[in-house]
Design a protein around this motif. Structure first.
Motif, short mmCIF file in Angstrom:
data_model
loop_
_atom_site.label_atom_id
_atom_site.label_comp_id
_atom_site.label_asym_id
_atom_site.label_seq_id
_atom_site.Cartn_x
_atom_site.Cartn_y
_atom_site.Cartn_z
N HIS A 59 5.00 8.60 0.65
CA HIS A 59 5.95 8.68 1.76
C HIS A 59 6.06 7.37 2.53
O HIS A 59 7.00 7.20 3.30
N ARG A 60 5.12 6.46 2.33
CA ARG A 60 5.17 5.17 3.02
C ARG A 60 4.75 4.05 2.08
O ARG A 60 3.80 4.21 1.31
N VAL A 61 5.48 2.95 2.16
CA VAL A 61 5.10 1.72 1.46
C VAL A 61 4.89 0.66 2.53
O VAL A 61 5.83 0.27 3.24
N THR A 62 3.65 0.22 2.68
CA THR A 62 3.30 -0.76 3.72
C THR A 62 3.08 -2.12 3.07
O THR A 62 2.26 -2.25 2.16
N VAL A 63 3.81 -3.11 3.54
CA VAL A 63 3.67 -4.48 3.03
C VAL A 63 2.69 -5.23 3.93
O VAL A 63 2.84 -5.27 5.16
N ALA A 113 0.85 -1.20 0.00
CA ALA A 113 0.00 0.00 0.00
C ALA A 113 0.88 1.24 0.00
O ALA A 113 1.84 1.34 0.78
N LEU A 114 0.56 2.20 -0.88
CA LEU A 114 1.34 3.43 -1.00
C LEU A 114 0.61 4.55 -0.27
O LEU A 114 -0.51 4.94 -0.66
N GLY A 115 1.20 5.08 0.78
CA GLY A 115 0.54 6.06 1.62
C GLY A 115 1.22 7.42 1.61
O GLY A 115 2.36 7.58 1.15
N ASP A 116 0.50 8.42 2.14
CA ASP A 116 1.04 9.78 2.22
C ASP A 116 1.86 9.93 3.50
O ASP A 116 2.20 8.94 4.15
N ARG A 130 -1.86 7.40 5.20
CA ARG A 130 -3.18 7.14 4.64
C ARG A 130 -3.07 6.80 3.15
O ARG A 130 -2.31 7.42 2.40
N VAL A 131 -3.87 5.81 2.76
CA VAL A 131 -3.95 5.37 1.36
C VAL A 131 -5.29 5.87 0.82
O VAL A 131 -6.35 5.50 1.34
N HIS A 132 -5.27 6.70 -0.22
CA HIS A 132 -6.47 7.44 -0.61
C HIS A 132 -7.43 6.66 -1.51
O HIS A 132 -8.63 6.95 -1.52
N ASP A 133 -6.95 5.69 -2.27
CA ASP A 133 -7.87 4.94 -3.12
C ASP A 133 -7.26 3.60 -3.46
O ASP A 133 -6.08 3.33 -3.19
N GLY A 134 -8.08 2.72 -4.06
CA GLY A 134 -7.65 1.37 -4.36
C GLY A 134 -6.53 1.29 -5.36
O GLY A 134 -5.80 0.28 -5.41
N ASP A 135 -6.34 2.34 -6.18
CA ASP A 135 -5.25 2.33 -7.14
C ASP A 135 -3.89 2.41 -6.46
O ASP A 135 -2.86 2.17 -7.10
N ARG A 136 -3.87 2.80 -5.17
CA ARG A 136 -2.62 2.88 -4.42
C ARG A 136 -2.27 1.55 -3.74
O ARG A 136 -1.35 1.51 -2.93
N ILE A 137 -3.02 0.49 -4.07
CA ILE A 137 -2.72 -0.84 -3.53
C ILE A 137 -2.13 -1.68 -4.67
O ILE A 137 -2.80 -1.94 -5.67
N VAL A 159 -2.34 -8.88 8.33
CA VAL A 159 -1.32 -8.24 9.17
C VAL A 159 -0.53 -7.25 8.34
O VAL A 159 -0.22 -7.49 7.17
N LEU A 160 -0.22 -6.11 8.95
CA LEU A 160 0.75 -5.17 8.39
C LEU A 160 2.13 -5.65 8.81
O LEU A 160 2.45 -5.65 10.00
N ALA A 161 2.94 -6.06 7.86
CA ALA A 161 4.23 -6.67 8.18
C ALA A 161 5.32 -5.62 8.34
O ALA A 161 5.91 -5.47 9.42
N LEU A 162 5.62 -4.91 7.26
CA LEU A 162 6.70 -3.93 7.26
C LEU A 162 6.21 -2.60 6.72
O LEU A 162 5.21 -2.54 6.00
N GLU A 163 6.95 -1.57 7.04
CA GLU A 163 6.66 -0.24 6.53
C GLU A 163 7.97 0.41 6.10
O GLU A 163 8.91 0.53 6.89
N LEU A 164 8.06 0.81 4.82
CA LEU A 164 9.18 1.58 4.32
C LEU A 164 8.74 3.05 4.32
O LEU A 164 7.69 3.38 3.77
#
Length: 589
Positions: free
Chosen positions: A82-86, A33-36, A40-47, A132-137
């Motif tokens: 600003h964040r990539v959540t696996v 997931a690509l977040g700000d 926060r991830v604003h829409d499904g295209d950011r997954i 589960v949220l595993a990692l966050e870059l």
């Protein structure tokens, strides 16, 4: 090996081109997931998920599996990211719950593009969670870092997506599962689906009953990878060691976090003047304490569950261990026979942690030994024995290990030699000398020390020349090719500078030539040599005759308590085993 992270810990990323490797016991869905800036991830295209168009900088696996590889190019991500959540999610199964607590803990490993490991994180402590949220870059001060998250969601993928701020999370979750389903090749009849609809159950058939019942699988001895039972048991024991290390790390991390949060919340209460009057302050303190107790209780319950599983595994593994790995009290030593093949490893003792004092993990080291051993006869903080008693116990540890090595090698492939300058070890060495297990009488006095070391130095030189020249068949006729263990008691008594130099040479070059060193010494006795012996001590693995917490694991650095492998009190098992070795030698001549 990269840094082992615990929940909440972060680590800098030295490269922008990365790979994230996910391994799990059962097939799972992996997405990013690509977040700000706020995550926060604003829409499904950011997954980024299977079946969806890959956003710039992210490549995800195309299907559910037990092993995954994600490719990430942080430099190619949009500036708004600003964040990539696996995230990981269990495939939905109608009529039965799926949860991470019923499987082995998944692992996430971050490497650079060349495969060099940067960090790893084992997602321990999960129970009813199916996502589960595993990692966050995340960006930090012009660079990137990775954080171990490990936040689970019992309500599954929709709850996880909602927590990321996505609108219509259930619809997005259903679209992710629908897109992930593998296409049915032409001419292949698709598998029957449950009448209630839903995705295919990708669980291994042998795991379905476990997942449905919610009970962990029954432990089985040898349930690990390997070509032989010995190798499988070796790998299983070290898997138990690793599991206990990480389960304890998760428990300690959770309790430390709970304590820190309680302190912070209490400080906030004290800093608010309004909370000092009336019952508001007391209510805030009770609420903070309740949150602390609830978190600690959950951490304790997860740790107790992990510990119970490991205890059950130890109960079936310990009786199945071969002589090289077994305790001296094991029935496997009764009627022992000499093997035809050398073992892969040998047991030096047991390891345990304060939170799990009843669970003992065998400490196994690979054979042949690639470094020497040092049984420390000096005082330890918890040892109340006098100096003479410590020296006797230390030599008993050395004798027991020598007896084990002799017993688990084929006849003629291992021998033991002793240097005892002052003859102080006659008592503990009695079993070795009476049974004829030694290559000869213990070397005593300065002359005996010099002669023994000179002979072994020549031996190592000869073998090294033969190996380096690729002409091992050119060794002299009758040359004893057996590996040799040199026990040196009461070092450095009887050693001059020349003898110390030769001993250091044997410690460094001996293992490759089949000569292994076992010192029984108090380091304080060698202080007269100053820094000359520091490289020697550092090259040896330190063992203690009494319990001592001086071993650290390579994952999280716990201080493990070591206990040596000694026979039960008044047991004659070592003498009996050495008699078998001696009889086998006589028969083989």
């Amino acid at each position: 090996m990269g840094t082992e992270l615990v929940r909440g810990q972060n680590h800098p990323l030295p490269r922008t081109r990365l790979e994230i490797l996910i391994s799990a016991e059962v097939p799972v869905l992996v997405a990013a997931a690509l977040g700000d800036e706020g995550g926060r991830v604003h829409d499904g295209d950011r997954i980024a998920h299977p079946g969806a168009a890959a956003p710039p900088g992210i490549e995800v696996p195309r299907a559910t599996a037990a092993a995954h590889r994600l490719a990430v190019d942080l430099g190619a991500l949009p500036e708004a990211v600003h964040r990539v959540t696996v995230l990981l999610a269990m495939p939905e199964q109608p009529g039965a719950g799926r949860r991470f607590g019923a499987t082995a803990a998944p692992r996430a490993t971050v490497t650079d593009a060349d495969g060099t490991e940067i960090a790893r994180f084992t997602l321990t402590g999960l129970d009813a969670e199916s996502a589960v949220l595993a990692l966050e870059l995340y960006r930090r001060q012009g660079g990137w870092k990775v954080r171990a998250v490990g936040q689970g969601y019992a309500d599954g993928l929709p709850a996880l997506l909602a927590d990321l701020g996505l609108p219509r999370p259930r619809e997005i979750a259903e679209a992710m599962w629908e897109a992930e389903r593998p296409a049915v090749p032409e001419g292949v009849v698709p598998e029957a689906r449950p009448s209630g609809g839903g995705p295919v159950d990708y669980t291994h058939p042998g795991r379905q009953a476990v997942a449905a019942s919610g009970e962990p699988p029954r432990p089985v001895a040898g349930d690990a990878a390997g070509w032989s039972m010995d190798e499988r048991l070796y790998n299983q024991v070290w898997g138990m060691f690793e599991d206990l290390a990480r389960a304890t790390a998760a428990y300690r991390s959770a309790t430390e976090f709970a304590a820190a949060r309680l302190d912070r919340e209490l400080d906030e209460v004290l800093a608010d003047p309004r909370a000092r009057i009336g019952g508001a302050g007391d209510a805030a303190r009770r609420a903070a304490q309740a949150k602390h107790d609830e978190l600690v209780g959950r951490a304790q319950a997860a740790h107790d569950r992990d510990l119970a599983q490991l205890m059950a595994e130890a109960e079936v593994v310990e009786p199945a261990l071969p002589p090289a790995y077994a305790r001296w009290s094991s029935p496997v030593w009764q009627g022992h026979r000499m093997p035809t093949e050398p073992p892969q490893a040998v047991r030096l003792g047991d390891l345990h942690l304060p939170e799990s004092a009843l669970l003992r993990i065998p400490m196994l080291v690979r054979l042949p030994l690639d470094r020497g051993l040092w049984v420390d006869s000096g005082a330890t903080p918890a040892d109340l024995a006098d100096s003479a008693e410590r020296r006797r116990l230390a030599l008993e540890v050395a004798v027991a290990l020598a007896a084990r090595l002799l017993a688990v090698h084929p006849v003629g492939e291992f021998s033991v030699q002793v240097i005892d300058p002052a003859g102080a070890g006659a008592g503990p060495l009695g079993d070795l000398t009476r049974t004829g297990a030694l290559t000869g009488p213990p070397a005593t006095g300065a002359a005996g020390v010099a002669q023994a070391l000179e002979s072994l130095t020549r031996r190592v030189d000869l073998v090294r020349m033969a190996i380096n020249g690729g002409a091992t068949e050119a060794l002299p006729d009758g040359f004893d090719t057996a590996r040799r263990l040199l026990i040196v008691n009461d070092f450095p008594q009887g050693f001059d500078d020349r003898a110390v130099t030769r001993l250091r040479f044997l410690a460094d070059e001996g293992p490759a030539a089949g000569v292994h060193l076992l010192l029984v010494a108090d380091r304080a006795d060698a202080e007269a040599y100053g820094p000359l012996l520091d490289p020697l001590w550092r090259s040896l693995m330190r063992l203690t005759p009494s319990p001592d917490d001086h071993f650290a694991d390579p994952w999280v650095g716990h201080a493990w308590t070591f206990e040596p492998a000694l026979p039960p009190h008044v047991s004659a098992v070592v003498q009996q085993v050495l008699s078998v070795v001696s009889a086998a030698r006589i028969k083989g001549k």
